[in-house]
Design an enzyme around this catalytic site. Structure first.
Site, mmCIF file in Angstrom:
data_model
loop_
_atom_site.group_PDB
_atom_site.id
_atom_site.type_symbol
_atom_site.label_atom_id
_atom_site.label_comp_id
_atom_site.label_asym_id
_atom_site.label_seq_id
_atom_site.Cartn_x
_atom_site.Cartn_y
_atom_site.Cartn_z
ATOM 1 N N ILE A 1 49.351 45.417 47.734
ATOM 2 C CA ILE A 1 48.253 44.531 47.332
ATOM 3 C C ILE A 1 47.078 45.472 47.108
ATOM 4 O O ILE A 1 46.467 45.964 48.056
ATOM 5 C CB ILE A 1 47.928 43.474 48.395
ATOM 6 C CG1 ILE A 1 49.123 42.550 48.623
ATOM 7 C CG2 ILE A 1 46.692 42.670 47.963
ATOM 8 C CD1 ILE A 1 48.923 41.530 49.726
ATOM 9 N N PRO A 2 46.774 45.769 45.851
ATOM 10 C CA PRO A 2 45.856 46.884 45.536
ATOM 11 C C PRO A 2 44.372 46.554 45.677
ATOM 12 O O PRO A 2 43.633 46.491 44.695
ATOM 13 C CB PRO A 2 46.233 47.211 44.090
ATOM 14 C CG PRO A 2 46.676 45.894 43.528
ATOM 15 C CD PRO A 2 47.365 45.183 44.657
ATOM 16 N N CYS A 3 43.925 46.416 46.906
ATOM 17 C CA CYS A 3 42.497 46.154 47.119
ATOM 18 C C CYS A 3 41.644 47.347 46.697
ATOM 19 O O CYS A 3 40.441 47.197 46.482
ATOM 20 C CB CYS A 3 42.227 45.749 48.561
ATOM 21 S SG CYS A 3 42.769 46.924 49.796
ATOM 22 N N HIS A 4 42.271 48.514 46.522
ATOM 23 C CA HIS A 4 41.515 49.685 46.053
ATOM 24 C C HIS A 4 41.100 49.529 44.586
ATOM 25 O O HIS A 4 40.318 50.326 44.092
ATOM 26 C CB HIS A 4 42.339 50.966 46.244
ATOM 27 C CG HIS A 4 43.663 50.941 45.567
ATOM 28 N ND1 HIS A 4 44.785 50.368 46.148
ATOM 29 C CD2 HIS A 4 44.055 51.394 44.364
ATOM 30 C CE1 HIS A 4 45.806 50.492 45.318
ATOM 31 N NE2 HIS A 4 45.389 51.101 44.228
ATOM 32 N N ARG B 1 41.250 55.276 50.044
ATOM 33 C CA ARG B 1 40.919 54.377 48.931
ATOM 34 C C ARG B 1 40.652 55.193 47.657
ATOM 35 O O ARG B 1 41.150 54.868 46.586
ATOM 36 C CB ARG B 1 39.696 53.542 49.325
ATOM 37 C CG ARG B 1 39.241 52.571 48.288
ATOM 38 C CD ARG B 1 38.023 51.784 48.815
ATOM 39 N NE ARG B 1 37.385 51.055 47.765
ATOM 40 C CZ ARG B 1 37.777 49.881 47.312
ATOM 41 N NH1 ARG B 1 38.809 49.281 47.830
ATOM 42 N NH2 ARG B 1 37.137 49.292 46.326
#
Length: 151
Positions: A109-112, A136
């Site tokens: 889940i690419p919150c970056h 990050r």
């Protein structure tokens, strides 16, 4: 599994990934899903980044889950501002911030891919990796290089 960031552990419950943690975790039987997750992560770190389509089941509030679903649609190598992410996910900005700070399945889940450059409420050190902001930035740089065509 080994990675350029640190050892990573993927956890599965009921046939879905529920966590990705830094460090060596508990021993798990190698299931087809864990093998598929390892193959995806190996390809990702080798520069063959694609959107993750593995079955995920993160624990969170309904707003965090909506935010995480949106994050999974952001193309590799791109970023979306936190305000735009909230609008596009249909959640308050606080939900985007908490979803990134409490993401149980980072990388997958690419919150970056959420840009917090002008967000005073977000501390990049809260990124769920061992090295916070450094991890990050590493993921962002890796994706930027992966998505850039070679001259």
């Amino acid at each position: 599994m080994h990675s350029p960031l640190a050892p990573l552990t993927v956890s599965v419950e009921d046939g879905k990934i529920v966590a990705l943690d830094w460090g060596w975790g508990r021993d798990q039987e190698e299931t087809p899903l864990l093998l598929e997750a390892r193959a995806w992560l190996d390809a990702y770190f080798d520069g063959d980044a694609t959107l993750c389509t593995l079955p995920l089941n993160p624990y969170g509030t309904p707003e965090q889950i909506a935010a995480w679903r949106f994050m999974q649609t952001i193309p590799v190598g791109q970023q979306v501002s936190w305000r735009d992410a909230a609008r596009l996910a249909g959640v308050p900005t606080d939900a985007i911030i908490s979803a990134c700070m409490e993401n149980p399945i980072p990388i997958l889940i690419p919150c970056h891919r959420i840009n917090f450059d002008d967000c005073a409420q977000y501390d990049p050190e809260t990124y769920p990796g061992d090295e916070g902001a450094r991890d990050r930035q590493f993921l962002h740089d890796l994706e930027t290089l992966s998505a850039s065509p070679l001259a």
